[in-house]
Design an enzyme around this catalytic site. Structure first.
Site, PDB file in Angstrom:
ATOM      1  N   CYS A  86     -12.290  24.217  33.687  1.00 44.39           N
ATOM      2  CA  CYS A  86     -11.950  25.127  34.654  1.00 44.39           C
ATOM      3  C   CYS A  86     -10.811  25.341  35.221  1.00 44.39           C
ATOM      4  CB  CYS A  86     -13.081  25.617  36.196  1.00 44.39           C
ATOM      5  SG  CYS A  86     -13.114  24.307  37.144  1.00 44.39           S
ATOM      6  N   THR A  87     -10.310  25.878  36.109  1.00 42.42           N
ATOM      7  CA  THR A  87      -8.124  25.402  36.742  1.00 42.42           C
ATOM      8  C   THR A  87      -8.710  24.055  37.154  1.00 42.42           C
ATOM      9  OG1 THR A  87      -8.854  28.892  36.977  1.00 42.42           O
ATOM     10  CG2 THR A  87      -7.231  26.795  38.631  1.00 42.42           C
TER      11      THR A  87
END
Length: 246
Positions: A145-146
């Site tokens: 994800c981030t």
């Protein structure tokens, strides 16, 4: 448990192999097959060459639309698969701030716990697609994800649970983020310090909220995998055959 592996990539601080862990029946998760990471938009040429040498063919991206748009990437030879889960905790936090409310540390922790319950109950289809994609593609894959900590952290916990790894070992892997992840310098100074400290780390309480939801609302991990996640007994057996070794 396995020790922290040395940093494999220069441009991704939370990149690591999920292999090497023992299952409760004494098998071991294969190394070099599945990797977890923070976002891959900052990779160097050497990093890209390393991924290619590792044979990584797919990146499974849990980021929301705005996140991907802000930091896109295109890695030659690596097909990006969008498994979009919007970062709802940020939206909830912004809504509170817009009302002039600054959540306490305890309230921020509870927001994170609620986010993990949502992973279990609202995002099961997406996490089911994640496991099925691992099963359908024999080449090594990376998921992220981030920051590689929440959506990625739950995905790793789900995968390791499906493979039969004990929960204390899964928690160990989950908490490695606090040692490995380096925050983007551009994010410093944004938000209230006590809130940001909660948001940019992981706590056992977050993962416990997910496991509690699995147990209390879905009858335990086995029922959850075959029910909401949608993995058939045969698919689960094939996943274990592919990713476990004696």
């Amino acid at each position: 448990m396995t020790p922290v592996t040395p940093a494999l990539l220069q441009g991704a601080s939370n990149f690591r192999d999920v292999g090497g862990y023992l299952t409760t029946n004494g098998q071991r998760v294969r190394r070099g097959q599945v990797f977890r990471s923070d976002h891959l938009a900052g990779l160097s040429d050497a990093d890209v060459a390393r991924l290619q040498a590792m044979g990584v063919g797919h990146s499974l991206d849990f980021r929301g639309v705005a996140e991907y748009t802000a930091t896109p990437y295109d890695i030659p030879g690596v097909q990006r698969v969008a498994l979009t889960i919007e970062p709802t905790v940020i939206a909830r936090m912004q809504a509170l701030v817009a009302q002039g409310i600054v959540p306490t540390t305890e309230e921020t922790v509870e927001l994170m716990r609620e986010t993990y319950r949502d992973f279990v109950n609202r995002n099961a289809d997406t996490f089911g697609r994640f496991l099925k994609h691992l099963l359908e593609q024999p080449t090594p894959q990376v998921f992220h994800c981030t920051a590689g900590k929440d959506r990625t952290g739950f995905a790793a916990a789900l995968l390791l649970s499906a493979l039969g790894v004990a929960r204390d070992t899964i928690e160990h892997d989950y908490l490695l983020t606090n040692q490995l992840y380096r925050r983007d310098a551009s994010l410093e100074g944004k938000g209230h310090p006590h809130v940001m400290k909660v948001l940019w780390q992981v706590q056992p309480e977050f993962l416990h909220a997910a496991f509690e939801a699995v147990d209390a609302q879905h009858g335990g991990m086995s029922d959850y995998l075959h029910g909401a996640i949608g993995l058939s007994p045969q698919e689960l057996a094939e996943l274990k055959q592919m990713l476990l070794q004696d």
